[in-house]
Enzyme design. Sequence first.
Site, PDB file in Angstrom:
ATOM      1  N   GLY A  94       0.858  -1.180   0.000  1.00 18.56           N
ATOM      2  CA  GLY A  94       0.000   0.000   0.000  1.00 18.56           C
ATOM      3  C   GLY A  94       0.895   1.230   0.000  1.00 18.56           C
ATOM      4  O   GLY A  94       1.833   1.312   0.799  1.00 18.56           O
ATOM      5  N   ASP A  99      -1.337   4.841  -6.258  1.00 17.90           N
ATOM      6  CA  ASP A  99       0.095   4.674  -5.968  1.00 17.90           C
ATOM      7  C   ASP A  99       0.924   5.849  -6.476  1.00 17.90           C
ATOM      8  O   ASP A  99       2.025   6.103  -5.981  1.00 17.90           O
ATOM      9  CB  ASP A  99       0.608   3.374  -6.573  1.00 17.90           C
ATOM     10  CG  ASP A  99       0.211   2.210  -5.685  1.00 17.90           C
ATOM     11  OD1 ASP A  99      -0.966   1.809  -5.748  1.00 17.90           O
ATOM     12  OD2 ASP A  99       1.054   1.745  -4.897  1.00 17.90           O
ATOM     13  N   GLN A 157      -5.567  -8.968  -2.639  1.00 15.09           N
ATOM     14  CA  GLN A 157      -5.591  -8.006  -1.517  1.00 15.09           C
ATOM     15  C   GLN A 157      -7.028  -7.656  -1.125  1.00 15.09           C
ATOM     16  O   GLN A 157      -7.303  -7.360   0.033  1.00 15.09           O
ATOM     17  CB  GLN A 157      -4.834  -6.710  -1.897  1.00 15.09           C
ATOM     18  CG  GLN A 157      -3.342  -6.850  -1.982  1.00 15.09           C
ATOM     19  CD  GLN A 157      -2.884  -7.167  -3.398  1.00 15.09           C
ATOM     20  OE1 GLN A 157      -3.599  -7.811  -4.166  1.00 15.09           O
ATOM     21  NE2 GLN A 157      -1.692  -6.739  -3.753  1.00 15.09           N
TER      22      GLN A 157
HETATM   23  O1  MRU Z   1       0.559  -4.035  -4.605  1.00 18.68           O
HETATM   24  P1  MRU Z   1      -0.055  -3.306  -3.449  1.00 18.68           P
HETATM   25  O2  MRU Z   1      -0.877  -4.191  -2.569  1.00 18.68           O
HETATM   26  O3  MRU Z   1       0.947  -2.491  -2.689  1.00 18.68           O
HETATM   27  O4  MRU Z   1      -1.059  -2.274  -4.122  1.00 18.68           O
HETATM   28  C1  MRU Z   1      -1.747  -1.366  -3.312  1.00 18.68           C
HETATM   29  C2  MRU Z   1      -2.689  -0.505  -4.061  1.00 18.68           C
HETATM   30  O5  MRU Z   1      -2.779  -0.550  -5.257  1.00 18.68           O
HETATM   31  C3  MRU Z   1      -3.449   0.503  -3.246  1.00 18.68           C
HETATM   32  O6  MRU Z   1      -4.709   0.751  -3.799  1.00 18.68           O
HETATM   33  C4  MRU Z   1      -2.658   1.824  -3.215  1.00 18.68           C
HETATM   34  O7  MRU Z   1      -1.341   1.602  -2.835  1.00 18.68           O
HETATM   35  C5  MRU Z   1      -3.274   2.814  -2.307  1.00 18.68           C
HETATM   36  S1  MRU Z   1      -3.134   2.357  -0.613  1.00 18.68           S
HETATM   37  C6  MRU Z   1      -3.816   3.575   0.333  1.00 18.68           C
END
Ligand code: MRU
Length: 356
Positions: free
Chosen positions: A51, A241, A200
């Site tokens: 995240g 991100d 997730q």
């Molecule tokens: O691969 P991840 O689990 O790190 O991806 C996370 C996401 O895409 C979330 O939606 C993003 O980081 C926002 S978290 C507040």
Amino acid sequence: MKQRTFVNPIEWRGGVVRIIDQTRLPVELKYEDCTTVSEIWRAIKKLKVRGAPLIGIAGALGFLLGMHKARSKDGSGLLKEAKRLRAYLASSRPTAVNLSWALARMQTIVEALADRQKEEVFCELKSEVERIIDEDIQMCFKMSEYGSKLIRSGDRLMTVCNAGGLATSGYGTALGVFYRAHEEKKKIKVYACETRPLLQGARLTTWELMHNGIDTTLICDNMAASVMRGRNISAIFVGADRIAANGDFANKIGTYSLAVLAAYHKIPFYCVAPFSTFDLSLPCGSRIPIEERDIREVTSLYFKKPIAPAGVDVFNPAFDITPHELVSGIITEKGVIRRPFEENIKAIYGESVKNS
Ligand code: MRU
């Protein structure tokens, strides 16, 4: 109103970084102590911590750990170590800009204190991490306030991946909006897309939402269109991100599909993200680096059981880009940014540029 849910996904504990190993959820809530910088690097890479905002915090804590263990006692030696740590930790995951943003903040402290002894530098670095975490808590809280205003009692909402307490300092961006609406006694129902390949949504978002008392329904990603139509979805909220200067943004793979479907069904589509997720040095989304991950994430469930023939060609991008044309609004800690995005983002965040 709460500013943190029941989870505290990361903390500094007297010389070690304690994390929740998110790869084990929802089966077990297990804490793990990272005692070296390479353990932090691996925890980020393997999505034990994940995240965008949490990756930034983990990077800052990894940097703190590295400086804690640094052999040099002052000046140029510490600066050299800081540069090495920054480059190393930044290499763990490329898409979330929060990582390079937090690391740049840490390095700036070391540069500013080039004439001081290690102990003093370390104290300042520790305060900087505390500030990064406090700011994240405040930003999530403000975003939840603005986001909740867009929700009415009776709404049926949708989200993807996990943009909750587990992805931040404990409250969340997109999920923070749902928590706030729920705390304000609005009756809401949330449909969580499972989020292949690493699930997730299924593993983390449903777990978090249920623990926080939210009416939650899990769906497979390919059910989204039917659910939007058949269950009358009122609005979709997702995290980000990295957000480019024109409002295009990177988020978990599958976000773009949801935005296209939302436009077809005339459902408002909101991105929820704080300043630390904006990268105004990039004019548009096509410039955002997209992480490609191990193909075994697609070909076998958690690397254990094959679900595809050996040798099959696989494409496994972890993120996609949602063009700003499909976005109804970007909910930030400074308010909801609407069209024209480029102009309005500039007006809110000025000329600030991320150091990557
Ligand atoms: O691969 P991840 O689990 O790190 O991806 C996370 C996401 O895409 C979330 O939606 C993003 O980081 C926002 S978290 C507040």
